[in-house]
Design a protein around this motif. Structure first.
Motif, PDB file in Angstrom:
ATOM      1  N   ILE A 281       0.891  -1.208  -0.120  1.00 38.12           N
ATOM      2  CA  ILE A 281       0.003  -0.047  -0.195  1.00 38.12           C
ATOM      3  C   ILE A 281       0.956   1.265  -0.058  1.00 38.12           C
ATOM      4  N   GLY A 282       1.956   1.177   0.765  1.00 38.02           N
ATOM      5  CA  GLY A 282       2.976   2.338   0.960  1.00 38.02           C
ATOM      6  C   GLY A 282       3.488   2.493  -0.484  1.00 38.02           C
ATOM      7  N   MET A 283       3.904   1.271  -1.118  1.00 36.67           N
ATOM      8  CA  MET A 283       4.513   1.437  -2.444  1.00 36.67           C
ATOM      9  C   MET A 283       3.616   2.135  -3.497  1.00 36.67           C
ATOM     10  N   ASN A 284       2.494   1.802  -3.551  1.00 33.97           N
ATOM     11  CA  ASN A 284       1.375   2.039  -4.342  1.00 33.97           C
ATOM     12  C   ASN A 284       1.285   3.608  -4.325  1.00 33.97           C
ATOM     13  N   LYS A 285       1.215   4.285  -2.872  1.00 33.63           N
ATOM     14  CA  LYS A 285       1.320   5.617  -2.843  1.00 33.63           C
ATOM     15  C   LYS A 285       2.473   6.298  -3.354  1.00 33.63           C
ATOM     16  N   ARG A 286       3.758   5.729  -3.047  1.00 38.10           N
ATOM     17  CA  ARG A 286       5.075   6.343  -3.347  1.00 38.10           C
ATOM     18  C   ARG A 286       5.232   6.358  -4.925  1.00 38.10           C
ATOM     19  N   TYR A 287       4.910   5.328  -5.646  1.00 40.69           N
ATOM     20  CA  TYR A 287       4.930   5.293  -7.189  1.00 40.69           C
ATOM     21  C   TYR A 287       3.635   5.456  -7.794  1.00 40.69           C
ATOM     22  N   LYS A 288       2.535   6.167  -7.018  1.00 43.67           N
ATOM     23  CA  LYS A 288       1.642   6.646  -7.788  1.00 43.67           C
ATOM     24  C   LYS A 288       1.011   5.457  -8.635  1.00 43.67           C
ATOM     25  N   ARG A 289       0.697   4.089  -7.994  1.00 41.92           N
ATOM     26  CA  ARG A 289       0.342   2.942  -8.692  1.00 41.92           C
ATOM     27  C   ARG A 289      -1.209   2.486  -7.857  1.00 41.92           C
ATOM     28  N   GLY A 290      -1.666   1.596  -8.811  1.00 37.22           N
ATOM     29  CA  GLY A 290      -2.953   1.175  -7.846  1.00 37.22           C
ATOM     30  C   GLY A 290      -2.779  -0.479  -7.681  1.00 37.22           C
ATOM     31  N   HIS A 291      -1.952  -1.023  -8.239  1.00 37.07           N
ATOM     32  CA  HIS A 291      -1.847  -2.527  -8.120  1.00 37.07           C
ATOM     33  C   HIS A 291      -0.642  -3.099  -8.404  1.00 37.07           C
ATOM     34  N   ILE A 292       0.066  -2.590  -7.413  1.00 37.46           N
ATOM     35  CA  ILE A 292       1.528  -3.309  -7.406  1.00 37.46           C
ATOM     36  C   ILE A 292       1.306  -4.599  -6.653  1.00 37.46           C
ATOM     37  N   GLY A 293       1.924  -5.961  -7.491  1.00 38.45           N
ATOM     38  CA  GLY A 293       1.869  -7.077  -6.879  1.00 38.45           C
ATOM     39  C   GLY A 293       3.450  -7.609  -6.638  1.00 38.45           C
ATOM     40  N   ILE A 294       3.593  -8.919  -6.632  1.00 35.88           N
ATOM     41  CA  ILE A 294       4.903  -9.290  -6.351  1.00 35.88           C
ATOM     42  C   ILE A 294       5.130 -10.545  -7.376  1.00 35.88           C
ATOM     43  N   GLY A 295       6.653 -10.711  -7.634  1.00 37.80           N
ATOM     44  CA  GLY A 295       7.133 -11.616  -8.653  1.00 37.80           C
ATOM     45  C   GLY A 295       8.190 -12.313  -8.125  1.00 37.80           C
ATOM     46  N   LEU A 296       8.398 -13.623  -8.589  1.00 35.48           N
ATOM     47  CA  LEU A 296       9.587 -14.540  -8.029  1.00 35.48           C
ATOM     48  C   LEU A 296      10.360 -14.550  -9.139  1.00 35.48           C
ATOM     49  N   THR A 297      11.611 -14.852  -8.678  1.00 32.02           N
ATOM     50  CA  THR A 297      12.577 -15.079  -9.754  1.00 32.02           C
ATOM     51  C   THR A 297      13.208 -16.496  -9.602  1.00 32.02           C
ATOM     52  N   GLY A 298      13.828 -17.076 -10.411  1.00 34.60           N
ATOM     53  CA  GLY A 298      14.601 -18.234 -10.390  1.00 34.60           C
ATOM     54  C   GLY A 298      13.910 -19.516 -10.042  1.00 34.60           C
ATOM     55  N   ILE A 299      12.597 -19.504 -10.489  1.00 34.88           N
ATOM     56  CA  ILE A 299      11.712 -20.452 -10.350  1.00 34.88           C
ATOM     57  C   ILE A 299      11.201 -21.028 -11.544  1.00 34.88           C
TER      58      ILE A 299
END
Ligand SMILES: NC(=O)c1ccc[n+]([C@@H]2O[C@H](COP(=O)([O-])OP(=O)(O)OC[C@H]3O[C@@H](n4cnc5c(N)ncnc54)[C@H](OP(=O)(O)O)[C@@H]3O)[C@@H](O)[C@H]2O)c1
Length: 214
Positions: free
Chosen positions: A196-214
């Motif tokens: 939620i904090g990152m959405n405010k900082r980057y002015k986005r509405g739906h930041i999610g997560i992504g894994l690498t190495g899988i």
């Protein structure tokens, strides 16, 4: 699959209802008020363009289901489970809730350490519980013009329930991963205030997560 979503009159559950109904699942929107559930179901049928969405009061919604999704605010989490414990019985449960309150934003987990473990504490040790979708934004789910993307981490105390939830996530468009037992639910639940904090900082509405190495 026959799926009920308790609290699907709110954005998170409603978004899941729209997405899952469009895939052909039999969806029931649960509410504390029958009329509110029926109104939300009517709106969802129109928006999703399908007729496989009904609305019932929370108790009726829990009957004869393959999966029950709990999607209520933290303040209502324990009371909702206590009220539905008998009717949920041994039906698999997906908990998407986060122990967070707004205005001001507070992260306040229950004594069990996470909302997911609170589900087991209330429903009993034999309850089949998965937890996930904490990092999937309701606004993305609700906006049917948007493609759902991102990774989905699901934890649980029953592999069949986790796999069932991962399959639904994959159908919706997410890349799903079994992230382990319910002891990891606190880690997942704690990601949301940060996002939620990152959405405010980057002015986005739906930041999610992504894994690498899988
Ligand atoms: N918003 C997101 O992007 C997002 C993402 C991941 C997870 N989540 C989590 O998903 C859950 C639902 O989010 P939301 O934004 O949809 O919540 P919400 O709109 O605040 O609430 C959902 C529904 O829960 C019921 N409810 C409200 N207060 C209650 C109480 N005290 N006791 C029992 N039921 C109550 C209401 O339904 P009725 O009045 O119809 O019973 C309400 O429409 C939350 O735990 C949230 O943290 C949200």
């Amino acid at each position: 699959m026959r799926i009920s979503i308790i609290g699907a009159t709110g954005d998170m559950g409603y978004g899941l209802a729209l997405r899952l109904a469009r895939l052909g699942h039999d969806i029931c929107i649960g509410s504390r008020q029958l009329e509110k559930a029926q109104e939300a179901a009517q709106k969802a049928r129109e928006e999703a363009g399908c007729d496989n969405i009904t609305g019932l009061d929370n108790v009726a919604a829990c009957q004869d289901r393959d999966l029950i999704i709990i999607s209520v605010p933290a303040a209502g989490h324990r009371p909702t489970l206590q009220a539905l414990k008998d009717v949920i019985g041994d039906t698999p449960v997906l908990d998407v809730t986060i122990p967070m309150a707004f205005n001001p934003l507070r992260y306040d987990p229950p004594a069990e350490g996470s909302n997911a473990l609170e589900v087991v504490a209330v429903l009993g040790e034999n309850a089949k519980v998965a937890a996930g979708f904490h990092t999937v934004s309701a606004s993305m789910l609700c906006n049917l013009s948007k493609t759902v993307a991102g990774d989905l981490l699901v934890v649980g105390n029953d592999d069949d329930t986790v796999e069932k939830v991962l399959a639904l996530g994959t159908e919706i468009g997410l890349r799903g991963f079994h992230a382990g037992g319910l002891n990891h639910a606190s880690t997942l639940e704690a990601l949301t205030p940060m996002i939620i904090g990152m959405n405010k900082r980057y002015k986005r509405g739906h930041i999610g997560i992504g894994l690498t190495g899988i």
